[in-house]
Design an enzyme around this catalytic site. Structure first.
Site, short mmCIF file in Angstrom:
data_model
loop_
_atom_site.label_atom_id
_atom_site.label_comp_id
_atom_site.label_asym_id
_atom_site.label_seq_id
_atom_site.Cartn_x
_atom_site.Cartn_y
_atom_site.Cartn_z
N SER A 275 17.12 10.67 -10.63
CA SER A 275 18.08 10.44 -11.72
C SER A 275 17.76 9.28 -12.66
O SER A 275 18.52 9.07 -13.61
CB SER A 275 19.52 10.22 -11.19
OG SER A 275 20.09 11.46 -10.81
N THR A 276 16.68 8.54 -12.42
CA THR A 276 16.44 7.33 -13.24
C THR A 276 15.57 7.59 -14.46
O THR A 276 15.20 6.66 -15.18
CB THR A 276 15.78 6.23 -12.39
OG1 THR A 276 14.50 6.72 -11.92
CG2 THR A 276 16.64 5.83 -11.21
N GLY A 277 15.24 8.84 -14.73
CA GLY A 277 14.44 9.14 -15.94
C GLY A 277 15.33 9.83 -16.96
O GLY A 277 16.24 9.22 -17.53
N ASN B 1 16.47 20.05 -11.69
CA ASN B 1 17.75 20.28 -12.36
C ASN B 1 18.38 21.51 -11.72
O ASN B 1 17.76 22.21 -10.93
CB ASN B 1 17.56 20.46 -13.87
CG ASN B 1 16.68 21.65 -14.21
OD1 ASN B 1 16.97 22.78 -13.82
ND2 ASN B 1 15.57 21.37 -14.85
N TYR C 226 17.80 11.55 -16.58
CA TYR C 226 19.25 11.48 -16.27
C TYR C 226 19.82 10.07 -16.42
O TYR C 226 21.00 9.84 -16.15
CB TYR C 226 19.50 12.04 -14.87
CG TYR C 226 19.43 13.57 -14.79
CD1 TYR C 226 19.12 14.33 -15.93
CD2 TYR C 226 19.65 14.24 -13.60
CE1 TYR C 226 19.06 15.70 -15.86
CE2 TYR C 226 19.59 15.64 -13.53
CZ TYR C 226 19.30 16.35 -14.67
OH TYR C 226 19.23 17.73 -14.62
N GLY D 157 9.01 15.38 -16.45
CA GLY D 157 8.95 14.30 -15.46
C GLY D 157 8.40 14.73 -14.11
O GLY D 157 7.39 15.42 -14.01
N VAL D 158 9.10 14.30 -13.05
CA VAL D 158 8.68 14.63 -11.68
C VAL D 158 8.61 16.16 -11.51
O VAL D 158 7.64 16.71 -10.97
CB VAL D 158 9.69 14.04 -10.68
CG1 VAL D 158 9.49 14.60 -9.29
CG2 VAL D 158 9.58 12.51 -10.66
N ASP D 159 9.63 16.84 -11.99
CA ASP D 159 9.75 18.30 -11.86
C ASP D 159 8.52 18.98 -12.46
O ASP D 159 7.89 19.85 -11.84
CB ASP D 159 11.02 18.75 -12.60
CG ASP D 159 11.62 20.04 -12.07
OD1 ASP D 159 12.64 20.48 -12.64
OD2 ASP D 159 11.08 20.60 -11.10
N ILE E 276 4.07 10.84 -7.42
CA ILE E 276 4.69 11.65 -6.33
C ILE E 276 3.76 12.79 -5.92
O ILE E 276 3.71 13.13 -4.74
CB ILE E 276 6.07 12.17 -6.79
CG1 ILE E 276 6.85 12.75 -5.60
CG2 ILE E 276 5.95 13.17 -7.93
CD1 ILE E 276 7.37 11.74 -4.62
N1 APR Z 1 5.55 10.46 -9.95
C1 APR Z 1 6.51 9.57 -9.56
N2 APR Z 1 7.56 9.23 -10.35
C2 APR Z 1 7.63 9.80 -11.57
C3 APR Z 1 6.68 10.75 -12.03
C4 APR Z 1 5.60 11.06 -11.15
N3 APR Z 1 4.65 11.95 -11.50
N4 APR Z 1 7.05 11.16 -13.29
C5 APR Z 1 8.19 10.49 -13.60
N5 APR Z 1 8.54 9.66 -12.58
C6 APR Z 1 9.69 8.76 -12.48
C7 APR Z 1 10.37 8.42 -13.80
O1 APR Z 1 9.76 7.28 -14.37
C8 APR Z 1 11.79 8.14 -13.33
O2 APR Z 1 11.90 6.80 -12.90
O3 APR Z 1 10.66 9.47 -11.73
C9 APR Z 1 11.98 9.05 -12.11
C10 APR Z 1 12.83 10.30 -12.37
O4 APR Z 1 12.58 10.77 -13.67
P1 APR Z 1 12.76 12.34 -14.07
O5 APR Z 1 11.59 13.08 -13.58
O6 APR Z 1 13.09 12.37 -15.52
O7 APR Z 1 13.99 12.84 -13.20
P2 APR Z 1 15.56 12.68 -13.44
O8 APR Z 1 15.92 11.43 -14.15
O9 APR Z 1 16.16 12.96 -12.08
O10 APR Z 1 15.91 13.88 -14.43
C11 APR Z 1 15.82 15.19 -13.94
O11 APR Z 1 14.43 15.83 -15.78
O12 APR Z 1 12.32 16.68 -15.53
C12 APR Z 1 13.64 17.02 -15.74
O13 APR Z 1 13.84 19.19 -14.74
C13 APR Z 1 14.19 17.82 -14.60
O14 APR Z 1 16.17 18.35 -15.80
C14 APR Z 1 15.65 17.56 -14.75
C15 APR Z 1 15.69 16.10 -15.15
#
Ligand code: APR
Length: 189
Positions: free
Chosen positions: A136-138, A39, A140, A47-49, A26
């Site tokens: 939400s697929t990581g 969050n 969460y 993760g993405v955040d 991303i």
């Molecule tokens: N680029 C693209 N996709 C990514 C990346 C990246 N750099 N890193 C992780 N992902 C994918 C993961 O494999 C997953 O399929 O993004 C999806 C979302 O994963 P998370 O980042 O864990 O987000 P989410 O499931 O919405 O959980 C949000 O996680 O990071 C914390 O602060 C955030 O508390 C919040 C929670």
């Protein structure tokens, strides 16, 4: 970092816009709006955040803190917009997806809202291109295929409701397996 030529991509034309799925990161997207899987605290995470704040730099967190001070936390299904710091984007839209609790606690509606509110913030900012991670697929734990069906159905509905709003809606898959699922849902297979 130049816009990468994607090793895998798949796209469909929908109402004058391109719905595209790419395999990538991303933070490497060159678009008007990058969407963050945040969050409710808006103060970063993993993760993405984590990737967005690490790559985008402190300006993003500073803007998030100002939003927190002004309006408090960001509820699941809501979205806020900030500058994009060092990312190749104009803005970051921070949205909070639902934590998966089995599917009977309104998760699909909250996930739909996270996408549609992200589209709304992007439209308000005049964005023409937007890139989403798989909300939400990581951490969460939302089942990936179910989430992808919500994501693409919401994008199609948004493009139908606002036909001239976007040139490209991009979904960024982080693994080959995720890309395949996005591609199957996009192509209706
Ligand atoms: N680029 C693209 N996709 C990514 C990346 C990246 N750099 N890193 C992780 N992902 C994918 C993961 O494999 C997953 O399929 O993004 C999806 C979302 O994963 P998370 O980042 O864990 O987000 P989410 O499931 O919405 O959980 C949000 O996680 O990071 C914390 O602060 C955030 O508390 C919040 C929670």
């Amino acid at each position: 970092m130049s816009e990468t030529q994607y090793e895998r991509e798949s796209s469909r034309e929908v109402g004058g816009a391109t719905l595209r799925v790419v395999l990538g990161n991303i933070v490497g997207q060159h678009v008007d709006v990058i969407v963050n899987a945040a969050n409710s605290s808006l103060l970063g995470g993993g993760g993405v955040d984590g990737a967005i704040h690490r790559t985008g730099g402190p300006d993003i967190l500073e803007a998030c803190r100002a939003i927190r001070a002004r309006q408090g936390k960001c509820a699941p299904g809501q979205a806020v917009i900030t500058p994009a710091g060092r990312l190749h984007a104009e803005h970051v839209v921070h949205t909070v997806g639902p934590v998966w609790r089995g599917g009977e606690s309104g998760e699909p509606d909250l996930l739909r809202s996270a996408y549609s509110e992200s589209f709304a913030r992007a439209r308000e900012a005049g964005a023409r291109t937007i890139a989403f991670p798989s909300i939400s697929t990581g951490a969460y734990r939302y089942p990936f295929r179910d989430a992808t069906e919500v994501a693409l159905a919401t994008a199609r509905a948004e493009l139908a409701a606002h036909p001239d709003a976007f040139d490209e809606v991009r979904f960024v898959a982080f693994s080959a397996r995720d890309f395949m699922i996005y591609q199957e849902v996009l192509e209706g297979t």
